[in-house]
Design a protein around this motif. Structure first.
Motif, PDB file in Angstrom:
ATOM      1  N   LYS A 172      15.913   9.296   6.759  1.00 30.93           N
ATOM      2  CA  LYS A 172      16.680   8.121   6.518  1.00 30.93           C
ATOM      3  C   LYS A 172      17.285   7.368   5.343  1.00 30.93           C
ATOM      4  CE  LYS A 172      16.431   2.754   6.825  1.00 30.93           C
ATOM      5  NZ  LYS A 172      15.863   1.827   7.926  1.00 30.93           N
ATOM      6  N   PHE A 173      15.841   8.244   4.588  1.00 25.99           N
ATOM      7  CA  PHE A 173      15.927   8.713   2.922  1.00 25.99           C
ATOM      8  C   PHE A 173      17.093   9.244   2.508  1.00 25.99           C
ATOM      9  CE2 PHE A 173      14.000   9.084  -1.209  1.00 25.99           C
ATOM     10  CZ  PHE A 173      14.517   8.053  -2.300  1.00 25.99           C
ATOM     11  N   ALA A 174      17.311  10.550   3.191  1.00 25.20           N
ATOM     12  CA  ALA A 174      17.869  11.771   2.394  1.00 25.20           C
ATOM     13  C   ALA A 174      19.222  10.898   2.463  1.00 25.20           C
ATOM     14  CB  ALA A 174      18.129  12.738   3.127  1.00 25.20           C
ATOM     15  N   SER A 175      19.705  10.335   3.918  1.00 27.77           N
ATOM     16  CA  SER A 175      20.712  10.246   4.151  1.00 27.77           C
ATOM     17  C   SER A 175      21.625   8.528   3.031  1.00 27.77           C
ATOM     18  CB  SER A 175      20.548   9.011   5.135  1.00 27.77           C
ATOM     19  OG  SER A 175      21.953   8.690   6.311  1.00 27.77           O
ATOM     20  N   ALA A 176      20.774   7.905   2.688  1.00 26.94           N
ATOM     21  CA  ALA A 176      20.996   7.069   2.172  1.00 26.94           C
ATOM     22  C   ALA A 176      21.447   7.170   0.426  1.00 26.94           C
ATOM     23  CB  ALA A 176      19.608   5.445   1.818  1.00 26.94           C
ATOM     24  N   LEU A 177      20.916   8.121   0.366  1.00 29.28           N
ATOM     25  CA  LEU A 177      21.327   8.314  -0.860  1.00 29.28           C
ATOM     26  C   LEU A 177      22.385   9.055  -1.001  1.00 29.28           C
ATOM     27  CD1 LEU A 177      17.353  10.027  -2.011  1.00 29.28           C
ATOM     28  CD2 LEU A 177      18.566   8.449  -2.983  1.00 29.28           C
ATOM     29  N   ASN A 229       0.751  -1.240  -0.223  1.00 30.53           N
ATOM     30  CA  ASN A 229       0.197   0.434  -0.133  1.00 30.53           C
ATOM     31  C   ASN A 229       0.723   0.985   0.112  1.00 30.53           C
ATOM     32  OD1 ASN A 229       0.504   0.555   2.763  1.00 30.53           O
ATOM     33  ND2 ASN A 229      -0.242  -1.437   3.448  1.00 30.53           N
ATOM     34  N   LYS A 230       0.259   2.202  -0.066  1.00 25.79           N
ATOM     35  CA  LYS A 230       1.053   3.383  -0.676  1.00 25.79           C
ATOM     36  C   LYS A 230       1.730   4.045   0.540  1.00 25.79           C
ATOM     37  CE  LYS A 230       2.164   7.643  -2.965  1.00 25.79           C
ATOM     38  NZ  LYS A 230       2.197   7.373  -3.020  1.00 25.79           N
ATOM     39  N   GLU A 231       1.175   4.124   1.840  1.00 26.77           N
ATOM     40  CA  GLU A 231       2.073   3.985   3.562  1.00 26.77           C
ATOM     41  C   GLU A 231       3.381   3.259   3.037  1.00 26.77           C
ATOM     42  OE1 GLU A 231      -1.475   3.911   3.358  1.00 26.77           O
ATOM     43  OE2 GLU A 231      -1.920   5.695   3.139  1.00 26.77           O
ATOM     44  N   ASN A 232       3.951   2.550   2.866  1.00 23.00           N
ATOM     45  CA  ASN A 232       4.910   1.426   2.624  1.00 23.00           C
ATOM     46  C   ASN A 232       5.727   1.758   1.509  1.00 23.00           C
ATOM     47  OD1 ASN A 232       3.423  -0.456   4.825  1.00 23.00           O
ATOM     48  ND2 ASN A 232       3.074  -2.461   2.821  1.00 23.00           N
ATOM     49  N   GLU A 233       5.404   2.927   1.304  1.00 21.70           N
ATOM     50  CA  GLU A 233       7.131   3.508   0.461  1.00 21.70           C
ATOM     51  C   GLU A 233       8.054   4.149   1.633  1.00 21.70           C
ATOM     52  OE1 GLU A 233       6.214   6.712  -2.557  1.00 21.70           O
ATOM     53  OE2 GLU A 233       4.414   5.680  -3.145  1.00 21.70           O
ATOM     54  N   ILE A 234       7.347   4.375   2.679  1.00 26.39           N
ATOM     55  CA  ILE A 234       8.133   5.175   3.735  1.00 26.39           C
ATOM     56  C   ILE A 234       9.236   4.252   4.074  1.00 26.39           C
ATOM     57  CG2 ILE A 234       8.350   6.300   5.722  1.00 26.39           C
ATOM     58  CD1 ILE A 234       5.519   7.404   6.028  1.00 26.39           C
ATOM     59  N   THR A 235       8.998   2.874   4.247  1.00 28.20           N
ATOM     60  CA  THR A 235       9.800   2.232   4.790  1.00 28.20           C
ATOM     61  C   THR A 235      10.720   1.643   3.447  1.00 28.20           C
ATOM     62  OG1 THR A 235       8.409   0.468   4.765  1.00 28.20           O
ATOM     63  CG2 THR A 235       8.397   1.310   6.501  1.00 28.20           C
ATOM     64  N   SER A 275      15.194   1.066   1.338  1.00 28.52           N
ATOM     65  CA  SER A 275      15.960   0.060   1.588  1.00 28.52           C
ATOM     66  C   SER A 275      16.331  -0.408  -0.321  1.00 28.52           C
ATOM     67  CB  SER A 275      15.423  -0.947   1.858  1.00 28.52           C
ATOM     68  OG  SER A 275      13.812  -1.531   1.389  1.00 28.52           O
ATOM     69  N   MET A 276      16.139   0.313  -0.802  1.00 33.63           N
ATOM     70  CA  MET A 276      15.729   0.315  -2.444  1.00 33.63           C
ATOM     71  C   MET A 276      17.182   0.792  -3.017  1.00 33.63           C
ATOM     72  SD  MET A 276      11.807  -0.300  -4.057  1.00 33.63           S
ATOM     73  CE  MET A 276      12.733  -0.270  -5.784  1.00 33.63           C
ATOM     74  N   VAL A 277      17.266   1.704  -2.056  1.00 34.13           N
ATOM     75  CA  VAL A 277      18.612   2.892  -3.144  1.00 34.13           C
ATOM     76  C   VAL A 277      19.726   1.753  -3.093  1.00 34.13           C
ATOM     77  CG1 VAL A 277      20.355   4.624  -1.769  1.00 34.13           C
ATOM     78  CG2 VAL A 277      17.762   4.967  -1.845  1.00 34.13           C
ATOM     79  N   GLU A 278      20.258   0.835  -2.315  1.00 38.83           N
ATOM     80  CA  GLU A 278      21.321   0.178  -1.555  1.00 38.83           C
ATOM     81  C   GLU A 278      21.749  -0.337  -2.605  1.00 38.83           C
ATOM     82  OE1 GLU A 278      24.922  -1.472  -0.739  1.00 38.83           O
ATOM     83  OE2 GLU A 278      23.829   0.558   0.898  1.00 38.83           O
ATOM     84  N   GLY A 279      20.411  -1.534  -3.423  1.00 41.08           N
ATOM     85  CA  GLY A 279      20.675  -2.053  -4.898  1.00 41.08           C
ATOM     86  C   GLY A 279      20.793  -1.241  -6.157  1.00 41.08           C
ATOM     87  N   LEU A 280      20.915   0.390  -6.448  1.00 48.25           N
ATOM     88  CA  LEU A 280      20.775   0.879  -7.818  1.00 48.25           C
ATOM     89  C   LEU A 280      22.302   2.326  -7.501  1.00 48.25           C
ATOM     90  CD1 LEU A 280      17.363   1.948  -7.592  1.00 48.25           C
ATOM     91  CD2 LEU A 280      18.466   0.473  -9.090  1.00 48.25           C
ATOM     92  N   ASP A 281      23.302   2.005  -8.827  1.00 51.27           N
ATOM     93  CA  ASP A 281      24.138   2.965  -9.107  1.00 51.27           C
ATOM     94  C   ASP A 281      23.168   3.748  -9.425  1.00 51.27           C
ATOM     95  OD1 ASP A 281      26.498   4.120  -9.522  1.00 51.27           O
ATOM     96  OD2 ASP A 281      26.419   3.435 -11.447  1.00 51.27           O
ATOM     97  N   LEU A 282      22.976   4.901  -8.362  1.00 48.10           N
ATOM     98  CA  LEU A 282      23.206   6.670  -8.309  1.00 48.10           C
ATOM     99  C   LEU A 282      23.914   7.268  -8.384  1.00 48.10           C
ATOM    100  CD1 LEU A 282      19.759   5.331  -5.622  1.00 48.10           C
ATOM    101  CD2 LEU A 282      19.470   6.096  -7.814  1.00 48.10           C
ATOM    102  N   ALA A 283      24.663   7.177  -8.481  1.00 49.13           N
ATOM    103  CA  ALA A 283      26.268   7.935  -8.351  1.00 49.13           C
ATOM    104  C   ALA A 283      25.766   9.162  -9.634  1.00 49.13           C
ATOM    105  CB  ALA A 283      27.182   7.917  -8.091  1.00 49.13           C
ATOM    106  N   GLY A 284      25.717  11.312  -8.596  1.00 52.00           N
ATOM    107  CA  GLY A 284      25.904  11.841  -9.300  1.00 52.00           C
ATOM    108  C   GLY A 284      24.631  12.164 -10.078  1.00 52.00           C
ATOM    109  N   CYS A 285      23.285  11.098  -9.205  1.00 53.94           N
ATOM    110  CA  CYS A 285      22.354  11.590  -9.823  1.00 53.94           C
ATOM    111  C   CYS A 285      21.846  12.693  -8.433  1.00 53.94           C
ATOM    112  CB  CYS A 285      21.652  10.494  -9.249  1.00 53.94           C
ATOM    113  SG  CYS A 285      21.098   9.164 -11.229  1.00 53.94           S
ATOM    114  N   ILE A 286      20.299  13.446  -9.194  1.00 56.01           N
ATOM    115  CA  ILE A 286      19.493  13.576  -8.064  1.00 56.01           C
ATOM    116  C   ILE A 286      18.123  13.126  -8.020  1.00 56.01           C
ATOM    117  CG2 ILE A 286      18.297  16.234  -8.405  1.00 56.01           C
ATOM    118  CD1 ILE A 286      20.695  17.799 -10.219  1.00 56.01           C
ATOM    119  N   VAL A 287      17.867  12.645  -6.939  1.00 51.95           N
ATOM    120  CA  VAL A 287      17.131  11.815  -7.264  1.00 51.95           C
ATOM    121  C   VAL A 287      16.077  12.881  -6.555  1.00 51.95           C
ATOM    122  CG1 VAL A 287      16.078  10.034  -5.415  1.00 51.95           C
ATOM    123  CG2 VAL A 287      18.185   9.528  -6.201  1.00 51.95           C
ATOM    124  N   THR A 288      14.825  12.927  -6.976  1.00 54.80           N
ATOM    125  CA  THR A 288      13.184  13.503  -6.179  1.00 54.80           C
ATOM    126  C   THR A 288      12.127  12.729  -5.660  1.00 54.80           C
ATOM    127  OG1 THR A 288      12.163  13.056  -8.840  1.00 54.80           O
ATOM    128  CG2 THR A 288      13.912  15.017  -8.293  1.00 54.80           C
TER     129      THR A 288
END
Length: 321
Positions: free
Chosen positions: A113-118, A81-87, A91-104
């Motif tokens: 926690k999300f900001a810190s992971a990015l 459900n929608k609220e589960n996005e928060i958690t 956790s999804m950030v770990e498996g992606l190559d986002l170096a140099g990206c701007i994440v919105t």
């Protein structure tokens, strides 16, 4: 190519039995990506309406990280459900190559926690702020209302269309305007930026005027030469996940009509849709590059690729480039 895969009788068999994570690993997005400077990756969830059961208000949600520059879904996860996005977003950030990206992301995913992971993945963030973070929201508002503040950088753009005249103004201030207690919570914001966007719309027929303010926090360094333009681009590109991905999946792939009870099938079928759309986006870019003209629509290309021969030829052309 997966435009005609859904017609294959083996798809339901495999899609129902293979876990979403294993199925995802079978599809590669790296060959489809162009390398842009500061790619904007938008994060949002989409409900598959027809998967709704019983008293559920909406169907199952799929959380997606979407490269708005390339038109490619980098990763997805079934979240319930929608609220589960928060958690799940962090956790999804770990498996992606986002170096140099701007994440919105929208305000729901504006989480420490999300900001810190990015930041740990060497990405920047530009996150919407609403009253679910009251202190942060009101302190940003007050910063832009401070008449003694002289560091504000602004740009303005006027757009015509859909019977309206829209004036979009972007104002930015250094994140250091905020109280120290907030800066400690949001890693990267002390040298980053707070953003205010004001959209004023004038109905050309009635003359009616409406105005809307939105607020954001970003780790993009305020001292960057074109910081206002950077923030404006990030905010604008975020809507690509709604307009270029979710809308296209529902209209052209009939995703909101996907009825199923099996969670694996739902997740894997949605993944196939996104992979197919990513291939089509690549075909469109190649077509524009070769002809110098606007590429055919997604619907027209899908019609052509209903032929297995045409689909295999298109896939071969992408592999050989």
């Amino acid at each position: 190519m997966c435009i005609f895969i859904p017609k294959c009788q083996l798809l339901p068999f495999f899609a129902e039995r293979i876990s979403g994570s294993r199925f995802l690993s079978a599809f590669f997005v790296e060959p489809l990506l162009h390398k842009f400077t500061s790619r904007v990756v938008a994060v949002d969830g989409q409900a598959v309406k027809a998967s709704r059961r019983g008293g559920e208000r909406a169907g199952k949600y799929i959380l997606t990280f979407y490269d708005t520059e390339n038109g490619i879904a980098l990763g997805q996860k079934l979240i319930g459900n929608k609220e589960n996005e928060i958690t799940h977003a962090a956790s999804m950030v770990e498996g992606l190559d986002l170096a140099g990206c701007i994440v919105t992301a929208d305000a729901l995913n504006t989480q420490e926690k999300f900001a810190s992971a990015l930041i740990q993945k060497k990405a920047d963030y530009c996150l919407a702020v609403k009253q679910n973070h009251k202190s942060l929201f009101y302190d940003i508002q007050l910063s832009f209302m401070d008449r003694t503040e002289t560091r504000t950088v602004e740009i303005e753009k006027v757009e015509l269309g859909h019977g309206r005249i829209e004036t979009r103004k972007i104002s930015v201030l250094p994140g250091s305007c905020l109280p120290a207690v907030l800066l400690k919570k949001w890693i990267g914001l002390d040298e980053g930026t707070i953003v205010k966007t004001t959209t004023e719309s004038v109905n050309k027929t009635t003359g009616e005027i409406s105005s809307l303010d939105r607020y954001y926090i970003s780790s993009l360094n305020f001292l960057n030469a074109h910081i206002a333009e950077q923030c404006a681009r990030a905010v604008r590109r975020h809507w690509g996940i709604e307009n270029d991905l979710h809308y296209v999946l529902d209209v052209n792939f009939y995703q909101d009509r996907t009825q199923c009870k099996n969670a694996n099938y739902l997740q894997n079928r949605v993944l196939l849709n996104k992979w197919a759309l990513g291939m089509i986006r690549k075909l469109q870019k190649n077509e524009e590059s070769e002809t110098g003209k606007e590429a055919r629509s997604v619907k027209r290309i899908m019609t052509k690729l209903q032929s297995p021969t045409a689909a295999l030829e298109a896939l071969t052309s992408l592999i050989n480039k």
